[in-house]
Write an enzyme that holds these catalytic residues in place. Structure first.
Site, mmCIF file in Angstrom:
data_model
loop_
_atom_site.group_PDB
_atom_site.id
_atom_site.type_symbol
_atom_site.label_atom_id
_atom_site.label_comp_id
_atom_site.label_asym_id
_atom_site.label_seq_id
_atom_site.Cartn_x
_atom_site.Cartn_y
_atom_site.Cartn_z
ATOM 1 N N LYS A 97 0.839 -1.214 0.000
ATOM 2 C CA LYS A 97 0.000 0.000 0.000
ATOM 3 C C LYS A 97 0.871 1.260 0.000
ATOM 4 O O LYS A 97 0.662 2.169 -0.793
ATOM 5 C CB LYS A 97 -0.916 0.040 1.243
ATOM 6 N N ARG A 136 11.781 -5.772 4.801
ATOM 7 C CA ARG A 136 11.487 -4.340 4.658
ATOM 8 C C ARG A 136 12.386 -3.532 5.586
ATOM 9 O O ARG A 136 12.655 -3.895 6.718
ATOM 10 C CB ARG A 136 10.035 -4.042 5.022
ATOM 11 N N ARG A 187 10.963 -1.744 11.099
ATOM 12 C CA ARG A 187 9.931 -1.150 11.953
ATOM 13 C C ARG A 187 9.723 -1.987 13.212
ATOM 14 O O ARG A 187 9.770 -3.209 13.147
ATOM 15 C CB ARG A 187 8.605 -1.068 11.172
HETATM 16 P P1 AP5 Z 1 4.860 -1.575 1.896
HETATM 17 O O1 AP5 Z 1 4.575 -0.710 0.717
HETATM 18 O O2 AP5 Z 1 5.611 -1.012 3.041
HETATM 19 O O3 AP5 Z 1 3.514 -2.316 2.394
HETATM 20 P P2 AP5 Z 1 2.281 -1.743 3.200
HETATM 21 O O4 AP5 Z 1 1.076 -2.416 2.662
HETATM 22 O O5 AP5 Z 1 2.303 -0.253 3.216
HETATM 23 O O6 AP5 Z 1 2.621 -2.353 4.611
HETATM 24 P P3 AP5 Z 1 2.463 -1.800 6.077
HETATM 25 O O7 AP5 Z 1 3.113 -2.830 6.949
HETATM 26 O O8 AP5 Z 1 2.973 -0.394 6.186
HETATM 27 O O9 AP5 Z 1 0.939 -1.845 6.274
HETATM 28 P P4 AP5 Z 1 0.201 -1.840 7.606
HETATM 29 O O10 AP5 Z 1 -1.185 -1.675 7.142
HETATM 30 O O11 AP5 Z 1 0.479 -2.986 8.489
HETATM 31 O O12 AP5 Z 1 0.868 -0.594 8.376
HETATM 32 P P5 AP5 Z 1 0.440 0.915 8.623
HETATM 33 O O13 AP5 Z 1 1.663 1.725 8.631
HETATM 34 O O14 AP5 Z 1 -0.699 1.330 7.767
HETATM 35 O O15 AP5 Z 1 5.650 -2.860 1.323
HETATM 36 C C1 AP5 Z 1 6.146 -3.858 2.197
HETATM 37 C C2 AP5 Z 1 7.547 -4.322 1.735
HETATM 38 O O16 AP5 Z 1 7.413 -4.990 0.491
HETATM 39 C C3 AP5 Z 1 8.548 -3.164 1.496
HETATM 40 O O17 AP5 Z 1 9.821 -3.616 1.857
HETATM 41 C C4 AP5 Z 1 8.472 -2.929 -0.019
HETATM 42 O O18 AP5 Z 1 9.698 -2.419 -0.529
HETATM 43 C C5 AP5 Z 1 8.177 -4.326 -0.529
HETATM 44 N N1 AP5 Z 1 7.343 -4.364 -1.713
HETATM 45 C C6 AP5 Z 1 6.238 -3.601 -1.979
HETATM 46 N N2 AP5 Z 1 5.695 -3.960 -3.165
HETATM 47 C C7 AP5 Z 1 6.479 -4.969 -3.647
HETATM 48 C C8 AP5 Z 1 6.431 -5.764 -4.834
HETATM 49 N N3 AP5 Z 1 5.484 -5.584 -5.767
HETATM 50 N N4 AP5 Z 1 7.366 -6.729 -4.981
HETATM 51 C C9 AP5 Z 1 8.333 -6.911 -4.053
HETATM 52 N N5 AP5 Z 1 8.445 -6.187 -2.925
HETATM 53 C C10 AP5 Z 1 7.508 -5.226 -2.727
HETATM 54 O O19 AP5 Z 1 -0.152 0.815 10.113
HETATM 55 C C11 AP5 Z 1 0.690 0.499 11.197
HETATM 56 C C12 AP5 Z 1 -0.136 0.465 12.471
HETATM 57 O O20 AP5 Z 1 -0.709 1.762 12.718
HETATM 58 C C13 AP5 Z 1 -1.340 -0.492 12.492
HETATM 59 O O21 AP5 Z 1 -0.969 -1.803 12.838
HETATM 60 C C14 AP5 Z 1 -2.232 0.175 13.557
HETATM 61 O O22 AP5 Z 1 -1.783 -0.112 14.850
HETATM 62 C C15 AP5 Z 1 -2.015 1.660 13.306
HETATM 63 N N6 AP5 Z 1 -2.998 2.223 12.357
HETATM 64 C C16 AP5 Z 1 -2.728 2.798 11.151
HETATM 65 N N7 AP5 Z 1 -3.859 3.206 10.559
HETATM 66 C C17 AP5 Z 1 -4.872 2.893 11.405
HETATM 67 C C18 AP5 Z 1 -6.294 3.046 11.343
HETATM 68 N N8 AP5 Z 1 -6.886 3.623 10.269
HETATM 69 N N9 AP5 Z 1 -7.018 2.593 12.380
HETATM 70 C C19 AP5 Z 1 -6.446 2.041 13.474
HETATM 71 N N10 AP5 Z 1 -5.111 1.857 13.589
HETATM 72 C C20 AP5 Z 1 -4.327 2.282 12.569
#
Ligand code: AP5
Length: 212
Positions: free
Chosen positions: A13, A126, A159
């Site tokens: 994402k 990552r 992270r």
């Molecule tokens: P990356 O692009 O980083 O993936 P992502 O989907 O953004 O993963 P996240 O772990 O950031 O998602 P998340 O939803 O768990 O975390 P968030 O920060 O939103 O890609 C991952 C890896 O793969 C990277 O190394 C990249 O280089 C690689 N990659 C990407 N595409 C690739 C491809 N095609 N091929 C190969 N490699 C690839 O949330 C974190 C925390 O915040 C949550 O757990 C929660 O506690 C809180 N939070 C955030 N938003 C909310 C909300 N709305 N409500 C409640 N809590 C929330």
């Protein structure tokens, strides 16, 4: 352009949302990045969110809706936005309706489909920049110079919520709390499913095609 990315942790994402936002000159709004920034700044929000995020659980709907309301009120979001990580619960999706107005308000929702085994490998390798939020992968997209961020020169790190236990919890939270959000948008016919497996450029092309 008003786009929401839905997908499990590590589905890409952040990687794709940043790029789409830059191509279309609209802000990339990542609730995960906003919370990590609050933690780094030591704000009250950061102090509340840090232990919840470390465990892989979701931060409360009230806090998250407040954050998004404030962010969408800023002038740059009036020309469009890419939401990454919000909404993540049905309550958040319903509140967003009232913020963007008239039903789903021209929203398009992209669900990235990536199997768990691919996710686990992606997250293990990552690395992220704690300063500017740039995302790297040690095999497919490493920084040019060891573990130094290409964009800002800070040291890139794993992270704190990328450990096995927290990732399991985040996957559970996705299945239980966020998948119903995808169904919510499917019923409104604004959901597009995109295969998130394959090189980043190919996935990006699929995303652009699905938005046409
Ligand atoms: P990356 O692009 O980083 O993936 P992502 O989907 O953004 O993963 P996240 O772990 O950031 O998602 P998340 O939803 O768990 O975390 P968030 O920060 O939103 O890609 C991952 C890896 O793969 C990277 O190394 C990249 O280089 C690689 N990659 C990407 N595409 C690739 C491809 N095609 N091929 C190969 N490699 C690839 O949330 C974190 C925390 O915040 C949550 O757990 C929660 O506690 C809180 N939070 C955030 N938003 C909310 C909300 N709305 N409500 C409640 N809590 C929330």
């Amino acid at each position: 352009m008003r786009v929401i990315f839905i997908g499990p942790p590590g589905s890409g994402k952040g990687t794709q949302a940043k790029r789409l936002a830059s191509e279309h000159a609209v802000p990339h709004i990542s609730t995960g990045d906003i919370l990590r920034e609050a933690i780094a700044d030591g704000t009250e929000l950061g102090r509340k969110a840090a232990p919840i995020m470390a465990e892989g659980k979701l931060v409360s709907d009230d806090l998250m809706v407040g954050i998004i309301r404030q962010r969408l009120d800023k002038s740059d979001a009036k020309r469009g936005f890419i939401l990454d990580g919000f909404p993540r619960t049905l309550v958040q999706a319903e509140k967003l309706e009232s913020l963007v107005g008239n039903g789903s308000g021209g929203l398009r929702v992209l669900q990235l489909l990536v199997p768990d085994d691919v996710i686990v490998k992606r997250i293990a390798l990552r690395r992220s920049c704690p300063n500017c939020g740039a995302i790297y992968h040690l095999e497919t997209a490493p920084p040019a110079n060891d573990l130094v961020c290409d964009r800002c020169g800070a040291e890139v790190i794993a992270r704190p919520d990328d450990n096995e236990q927290a990732v399991r919890k985040r996957l559970e939270a996705f299945q239980r709390q966020t998948l119903p959000v995808a169904t919510f948008y499917k019923v409104k016919s604004v959901l597009r499913e995109v295969d998130g497996v394959g090189p980043v450029d190919e996935v990006f092309e699929r995303i652009e095609r699905s938005l046409q």
